[in-house]
Design a protein around this motif. Structure first.
Motif, short mmCIF file in Angstrom:
data_model
loop_
_atom_site.label_atom_id
_atom_site.label_comp_id
_atom_site.label_asym_id
_atom_site.label_seq_id
_atom_site.Cartn_x
_atom_site.Cartn_y
_atom_site.Cartn_z
N ARG A 622 0.82 -1.21 0.00
CA ARG A 622 0.00 0.00 0.00
C ARG A 622 0.86 1.27 0.00
O ARG A 622 0.53 2.28 0.62
CB ARG A 622 -0.98 0.01 1.18
CG ARG A 622 -1.92 -1.19 1.20
CD ARG A 622 -3.04 -1.04 2.21
NE ARG A 622 -3.89 0.11 1.89
CZ ARG A 622 -4.84 0.09 0.94
NH1 ARG A 622 -5.05 -0.99 0.22
NH2 ARG A 622 -5.58 1.17 0.72
N THR A 623 1.98 1.21 -0.71
CA THR A 623 2.78 2.41 -0.97
C THR A 623 2.94 2.54 -2.47
O THR A 623 2.53 1.66 -3.24
CB THR A 623 4.18 2.31 -0.32
OG1 THR A 623 4.88 1.19 -0.88
CG2 THR A 623 4.07 2.15 1.19
N GLY A 624 3.51 3.65 -2.93
CA GLY A 624 3.67 3.88 -4.36
C GLY A 624 2.36 3.99 -5.11
O GLY A 624 2.29 3.69 -6.31
N GLN A 625 1.30 4.43 -4.42
CA GLN A 625 -0.03 4.48 -5.04
C GLN A 625 -0.10 5.49 -6.18
O GLN A 625 -0.90 5.33 -7.11
CB GLN A 625 -1.08 4.82 -3.98
CG GLN A 625 -1.18 3.81 -2.85
CD GLN A 625 -1.67 2.46 -3.34
OE1 GLN A 625 -2.75 2.35 -3.92
NE2 GLN A 625 -0.86 1.43 -3.13
N GLY A 626 0.73 6.55 -6.11
CA GLY A 626 0.67 7.57 -7.16
C GLY A 626 1.67 7.37 -8.28
O GLY A 626 1.78 8.20 -9.19
#
Length: 835
Positions: A622-626
């Protein structure tokens, strides 16, 4: 090379000075077997027969060791003196030579096989490991003998490990590490015309004069004045005067010609400025000193003093490094200078004669009686040289072992509170990781010495900085975006340094006063990438690649040790996930730009594949979503284009259908993904990075530039009636759309105003988000010619076409010269045939 209170001196360095610092074992000793240059063998080698038979081999080894140390100290002193006021500078020909040399060293270092220990070395390792275990057991049980300081004891062990590891390291790796150290200390190595002084280092009048001289130097090549002086220096350093390769002859002759003209112009406009060339080449210096009459008849009286005013030999620093070495005084009084100033290359001719007398015999092991000195003088000179060279060897050994005191203090605490069940392998891993972390912290210290030159080179760079993304790390992300802006956000070195140090706000920091927690890995990782992007934007791809490798190593070490890197989350909670995605992406881009063959392109593809895998890992955490996947698709297209250009530039590949097919397939994949992103704009259950509306301007511009390159290839192949298995997905409407993207988001129109007489209409540079590189501009112009687009300037005659492509600054990759020649030919055809 001391401070000059009356005149401002800029020092430029021969490539051999850089090599002497990075590989003194090659440059220092004087012998034919190892092809040593003798830069550290200031006195001639003692005759082999003068040693007792049982000591001859040991004495020769010791002499080599001392010569290596003296060579390194001389080069370090020369460079260190210059770095007090300027970055490391070179004339253009030597700058290009240095890049070629260290491209090769880097390649050799990467291909070096793993070191295989001997039995004796394995035994030595076992003893060191047992010593570490002894320290751990005693500090944990608090039974350490009171008379022994455990920190000092451990520091000595670490110093021995450092020296031992260095001795086992491949010479290519050691040389490459030395080069990186120079780059770090000076903020880069620069061509002289790239130098931009810091505000306080020059008066306003000097800075203005310097800017004019730089501009003049860039365009003086092959001018009548330059052409008249070139053969004069060529005759002085020609092969029949002393042996050198044709390439080396040309490099040295061009450097000396540039140097003489630059100083001549400076003497006419700003007499308080001069340029001094520092070299270790004795034969060049002696040839110049002996050529006064030749020079006097060429360019006037100024040139007749050229060798004394503008060329310094490394040996002129022998006495000055003596101040750094503790030498015994043999007469009980104050120690005299080693050679009483005989080697100081100042403005008297006697000094050149003394260098001549020493240099003629330093490269050969001949009897010292060839000096025709008294036996007592010879013995005294060698006694002083023994003291000096042994002191130099000791000082060099100290520099090699490094400062281990601070590391040992951290390690003592780790050993005291560590797991008592650590085996020797785990113990050694903890020691190595602690030393690696200390090295990383040292490597990412920002040097402001060359920052103005780097920032200015970035502003006028031939490539945009790599499209790195950190959507949740606000400070770091903002730095990357600002580096891509056409207007210069970082006004000077201090301004960039302030922002650079604020990266810590994005990172986990150990508790204040902690003696055990040294986890600055996230901070070092981010700083490596910022510096890598900065060097890349200034076309220093060799250094950029190394910074990316250093960042990736932090990630891999953490995985190997199963020691997750602590990170700071928006809620100040500790998180333990860092994938290394951006390090591998920067590696992919840097490796592609530097690739010279299919092996290089394969390596780039491997790093790009790894970067994509790491984004998948980020998404699961749930990181690097953008962060968008299409950025990797776009880089894959850039890689396909590079393979095509490289294949076409080789003999025997006039069509390169296979590579053209790959370009068209990958271009279609990029366009399909972009259409899919557009369809996701209204979705509420996909990450922001998967929506087209959120695609950064930098990625949009990269896609547009690559698609316009595909358009140029399509146009070329259609005109040649080349057909492969794939058809191009690029048509007129798409070309128009991508051209519009570059007009709207980059400084394209402002850049075109520099090459045309027409005033452009469109967004001002101040509102543009991305620098328009020369590559972007030229492909945009040719694309406009293909479809007859009137939104931007187009050449109206063949002369304007040729002027558009004449800049040497557009040459970056191995195939760029060929690529832009072909693009210019296509533009000439379009103009001649009416599109």
């Amino acid at each position: 090379m001391g401070a000059d209170n009356k005149r401002r001196v800029l020092y430029v360095f021969d490539t051999d000075v850089i090599v002497a610092h990075c590989a003194p074992w090659r440059s220092g000793p004087a012998d034919d077997v190892f092809l040593g240059r003798g830069y550290g063998q200031v006195l001639p080698q003692k005759p082999y027969e003068s040693y007792p038979p049982g000591r001859r081999q040991a004495a020769l080894f010791e002499e080599r060791r001392r010569a290596e140390a003296v060579c390194w100290l001389l080069a370090d002193k020369a460079l260190r003196n210059a770095l007090e006021h300027q970055p490391i500078l070179q004339m253009g020909p030597h700058f290009a030579e240095t890049l070629r040399v260290y491209e090769a060293v880097k390649l050799d270092a990467k291909s070096e096989p793993a070191y295989v220990r001997s039995t004796a070395e394995a035994r030595q390792d076992h003893i060191l490991n047992q010593t570490l275990q002894f320290i751990r057991i005693n500090v944990q049980s608090e039974k350490w003998p009171l008379e022994i300081n455990p920190g000092h004891f451990l520091s000595n062990v670490l110093s021995r490990m450092q020296v031992r590891d260095l001795q086992r390291t491949s010479p290519f790796v050691r040389e490459w590490d030395g080069f990186l150290d120079l780059v770090r200390r000076g903020g880069g190595i620069f061509e002289l015309t790239e130098f931009r002084p810091r505000d306080a280092s020059m008066t306003e009048h000097q800075a203005e004069a310097w800017t004019k001289i730089c501009s003049r130097l860039k365009r003086q090549r092959n001018s009548p004045e330059w052409n008249n002086l070139y053969p004069v220096f060529q005759a002085i350093v020609a092969p029949d005067r002393y042996q050198r390769s044709r390439d080396r002859l040309e490099v040295d002759t061009e450097t000396l010609t540039d140097l003489a003209l630059a100083n001549k112009w400076l003497s006419e406009t700003e007499d308080s400025l001069r340029i001094v060339f520092v070299t270790g080449d004795r034969k060049m210096v002696l040839a110049l000193a002996a050529a006064r009459d030749i020079l006097r008849g060429s360019e006037g009286e100024m040139a007749s003093r050229f060798a004394f005013d503008h060329v310094h030999h490394l040996w002129s620093l022998v006495d000055s490094i003596g101040a750094d070495i503790t030498l015994p005084s043999r007469n009980g009084g104050r120690r005299s200078e080693l050679f009483s100033g005989f080697l100081a290359f100042d403005e008297n001719e006697q000094s050149a004669a003394e260098v001549d007398r020493l240099a003629r015999y330093a490269i050969r092991a001949e009897p010292a009686l060839t000096f025709r000195l008294l036996h007592q003088d010879i013995e005294q000179a060698y006694a002083r040289w023994d003291d000096f060279s042994e002191g130099a060897a000791n000082l060099h050994r100290y520099f090699l072992s490094g400062n281990t005191e601070e590391i040992s203090e951290i390690l003592i605490e780790k050993l005291k509170f560590g797991d008592p069940n650590w085996n020797l392998e785990k113990l050694r891993a903890v020691v190595q990781e602690t030393m690696a972390r200390a090295r990383d912290r040292s490597n990412v210290e920002f040097s402001g010495i060359g920052a103005n030159s780097i920032l200015d080179a970035h502003r006028h760079g031939v490539r945009n900085p790599p499209d790195l993304m950190f959507d949740s790390l606000k400070v770091t992300h903002r730095i990357f975006k600002d580096l891509a802006l056409p207007r210069r956000i970082f006004l000077d070195a201090d301004d960039f340094a302030r922002r650079f140090e604020r990266i810590v706000d994005d990172c986990y920091q150990p508790p204040l006063g902690s003696t055990v927690d040294d986890d600055h890995r996230q901070e070092c990782y981010l700083k490596y990438l910022v510096l890598g992007a900065l060097f890349a934007s200034a076309n220093r791809w060799l250094v950029a690649e190394q910074h990316a490798e250093s960042a990736a190593r932090i990630i891999e070490r953490a995985k190997d040790l199963r020691d997750p890197i602590r990170t700071r989350s928006p809620r100040d909670e500790l998180r333990s996930h860092m994938s290394g995605r951006e390090a591998y992406y920067l590696l992919a881009v840097s490796t592609r730009v530097r690739a010279r063959d299919e092996r290089g392109f394969d390596e780039s593809e491997r790093w790009l594949r790894e970067a994509r895998i790491r984004l998948q890992e980020d998404r699961k955490e749930r990181t690097g979503q953008g962060v968008p996947y299409i950025r990797f698709d776009c880089e894959a297209l850039a890689l396909s284009l590079s393979r095509y250009y490289h294949a076409r530039s080789q003999s025997g590949e006039p069509r390169a259908d296979r590579f053209a097919d790959a370009v068209f397939r990958q271009a279609r994949a990029v366009l399909n993904e972009r259409e899919a992103m557009a369809r996701r704009n209204a979705s509420t259950d996909v990450p922001p990075g998967d929506k087209l509306d959120n695609l950064p301007a930098s990625t949009r511009a990269s896609i547009a530039t690559n698609i316009l390159q595909v358009a140029a290839i399509t146009c070329f192949r259609d005109r040649k009636e080349y057909c492969g298995n794939e058809t191009s997905p690029v048509g007129r409407a798409l070309i128009s759309d991508e051209l519009g993207t570059l007009i709207d988001s980059t400084s394209l129109l402002a850049e075109l105003e520099r090459v045309s007489v027409e005033e452009a209409t469109g967004p001002a540079t101040a509102s543009a988000e991305i620098i328009c590189s020369p590559l972007m501009m030229r492909y945009a112009v040719v694309a406009a010619m293909m479809i007859g687009d009137s939104r931007i300037w187009r050449p109206q005659n063949l002369q304007e076409v040729d002027e558009l492509f004449q800049s040497r600054e557009i040459v970056v990759t191995s195939y760029d010269r060929w690529r832009f020649d072909m693009l210019r030919n296509l533009a000439r055809e379009l103009l001649s045939q009416g599109g």
